[in-house]
Design a protein around this motif. Structure first.
Motif, PDB file in Angstrom:
ATOM      1  N   PHE A 244       2.562  29.550  54.259  1.00 53.39           N
ATOM      2  CA  PHE A 244       3.679  29.308  53.346  1.00 53.39           C
ATOM      3  C   PHE A 244       3.840  27.830  53.007  1.00 53.39           C
ATOM      4  N   GLY A 245       3.197  26.964  53.795  1.00 55.13           N
ATOM      5  CA  GLY A 245       3.275  25.540  53.521  1.00 55.13           C
ATOM      6  C   GLY A 245       4.636  24.930  53.769  1.00 55.13           C
ATOM      7  N   VAL A 246       5.425  25.536  54.673  1.00 56.76           N
ATOM      8  CA  VAL A 246       6.726  24.943  55.002  1.00 56.76           C
ATOM      9  C   VAL A 246       6.583  24.124  56.281  1.00 56.76           C
TER      10      VAL A 246
ATOM     11  N   THR B 219      17.863  25.017  52.426  1.00 59.06           N
ATOM     12  CA  THR B 219      16.425  24.781  52.570  1.00 59.06           C
ATOM     13  C   THR B 219      15.968  24.777  54.026  1.00 59.06           C
ATOM     14  N   THR B 220      16.913  24.710  54.959  1.00 59.76           N
ATOM     15  CA  THR B 220      16.543  24.726  56.377  1.00 59.76           C
ATOM     16  C   THR B 220      17.026  26.021  57.012  1.00 59.76           C
ATOM     17  N   VAL B 221      16.114  26.705  57.707  1.00 60.24           N
ATOM     18  CA  VAL B 221      16.488  27.954  58.354  1.00 60.24           C
ATOM     19  C   VAL B 221      16.172  27.868  59.839  1.00 60.24           C
TER      20      VAL B 221
ATOM     21  N   ARG C 155      12.155  35.705  52.827  1.00 62.12           N
ATOM     22  CA  ARG C 155      13.196  34.759  52.409  1.00 62.12           C
ATOM     23  C   ARG C 155      12.618  33.414  51.984  1.00 62.12           C
ATOM     24  N   ILE C 156      11.444  33.059  52.512  1.00 58.67           N
ATOM     25  CA  ILE C 156      10.918  31.700  52.344  1.00 58.67           C
ATOM     26  C   ILE C 156      10.897  31.252  50.884  1.00 58.67           C
ATOM     27  N   GLU C 157      10.203  32.013  50.028  1.00 56.27           N
ATOM     28  CA  GLU C 157      10.047  31.555  48.653  1.00 56.27           C
ATOM     29  C   GLU C 157      11.304  31.679  47.795  1.00 56.27           C
TER      30      GLU C 157
END
Lengths: 240, 201
Positions: B164-166, B81-83, B131-133
């Motif tokens: 993206f709301g991350v 979950t962390t990039v 990649r995010i979603e």
């Protein structure tokens, strides 16, 4: 030349990587024109220069004159870089200014006027990010280079009204019967007259609109025509 | 001025094309290679061709890999979950050495440089967004170099990642351990002050 050491203040226009940890910095100095110099070890984390020699930095320098490249011996900041690099718009505007100046300035040809203009413009960029900050600087730059565009009468026949086109090759505006180049709206003409006619602050306060966009497009075209090359910073951010 | 026989001259020319190797260094290396046993040279030649043939980019993060995925992406224990976004594969090695990061990476293969006309199209930016979603990424750490190009890239990515709301974070800038405060530049010192830590708790 007796003493190879000299002092000057300068703005860093751009940098190139050199070898493992060095950089070549291109500087617009106040008294020595455009100078290329090596900054040794700047890319190391423990470098004594740190962020002082990044593009857009305004620094007081102690330099050692070399044959091709000078060597930066000491550097001290004049203006703080933080407001310029902490905002994407400020930073790209700043880079657009130094790109134009880098193309315009001549190696080791003193240009104190250009230096002062750039320092002033960078201080403006640090404070505000209106849509005309960069185009206004381009117009001023062209005017200071002696290619101030004619905005008051048709460059071919001298008619004063109606002026409907702007041709970079002709160096000014054109009336309906002589028209060539890009079309020009009356509002954009008014803004261009504002910028070059001493009402710069008023122009910088204008919000983004099709008019400011048109003025910016004319400014880019005019400067690119004068430099005979494309401006990369502009091209890159136009597409977004 | 071709003083050497052709094979030697070709070798010197080829070596001279490597980064940081000038004509004199090329000459010295060439003569060293001529002196050492044939086995040693064969091993070097094998290592070169082998590396070139086997190494490719990781299909997920663009790190260098010898398989479909790089060792980090293939490691199930790492937090997906962390990039951490870096400019070059070399930067991964530097971050891995700290032992502080347990997530995955994304290599951009460069940084945006308005002055050289390098824009987001030339980098692996679209690949990052893609990649995010699917991977359920919740935090993107922008770990580009703290120089002008790296800052432009980080600020641009931060802006583009907003929808993206991350959680978007940027690595801190500060003083190097073992350095003198007196020599710190204003920007670094200013940021170090800004990011100061509470010790009273």
């Amino acid at each position: 030349m007796t003493n190879p050491l000299y002092r000057d203040t300068a703005v860093v226009l751009r940098t190139y990587k050199l070898g493992e940890a060095d950089r070549i910095v291109v500087l617009l100095t106040e008294h020595h024109g455009k100078v290329r110099a090596v900054a040794k070890g700047v890319r190391k984390t423990m470098s004594k220069f740190g962020a002082r020699l990044e593009p857009l930095s305004h620094v007081r320098l102690l330099m050692y004159q070399g044959r091709e490249l000078d060597i930066v011996s000491q550097a001290e900041s004049v203006d703080t870089l933080a407001p310029l690099v902490s905002d994407l718009d400020h930073l790209t505007n700043g880079l657009a200014l130094v790109e134009a100046v880098d193309q315009m300035a001549l190696d080791r040809e003193p240009a104190p006027h250009l230096y002062r203009m750039l320092v002033g413009a960078l201080r403006t960029v640090a404070e505000r990010s209106g849509p005309l900050v960069v185009p206004a600087f381009y117009w001023k730059l062209l005017a200071s280079e002696g290619v101030r565009p004619e905005l008051d009468e048709c460059v071919r026949c001298g008619a004063e009204d109606p002026l409907v086109a702007f041709d970079v090759a002709e160096g000014g505006v054109l009336c309906r019967s002589c028209r060539s180049g890009a079309s020009l709206s009356p509002d954009a003409l008014a803004v261009m007259r504002m910028i070059l006619g001493g009402r710069l602050n008023e122009a910088l306060d204008l919000p983004a609109s099709p008019i400011t966009h048109e003025v910016a497009a004319h400014a880019n075209r005019a400067l690119e025509h004068h430099l005979e090359r494309r401006l990369r910073t502009v091209a890159m951010f136009e597409s977004h | 001025m071709a003083a050497y026989t052709t094979p030697v001259q070709v070798l010197i020319d080829e070596l001279g094309r490597l980064p940081g190797i000038g004509p004199k260094s090329a000459q010295r290396i060439a003569f060293h290679l001529l002196k050492v046993p044939a086995d040693d040279v064969a091993r070097l030649a094998h290592a070169l061709t082998e590396a070139k043939a086997k190494v490719r980019f990781c299909a997920r993060c663009w790190n260098i890999a010898d398989d479909e995925l790089c060792p980090i992406c293939a490691d199930e224990r790492r937090d997906p979950t962390t990039v951490c976004v870096v400019e070059e594969a070399r930067d991964i090695v530097a971050i891995e050495r700290t032992g502080e990061f347990r997530g995955r990476y994304h290599v951009l293969l460069g940084a945006m440089s308005p002055l050289e006309g390098i824009g987001p199209e030339q980098l692996k930016v679209k690949e990052l967004f893609a990649r995010i979603e699917p991977e359920g990424i919740t935090e993107v750490i922008l770990c580009t170099n703290p120089n002008t190009e790296g800052e432009v890239t980080a600020m641009y990515l931060a802006r583009m990642l907003q929808p993206f709301g991350v959680r978007i974070t940027r690595i801190a800038s500060g003083l190097p351990v073992g350095g003198d405060l007196e020599y710190a530049d204003e920007l670094t010192l200013g940021r170090a002050l800004e990011g100061r830590r509470d010790l009273s708790a």
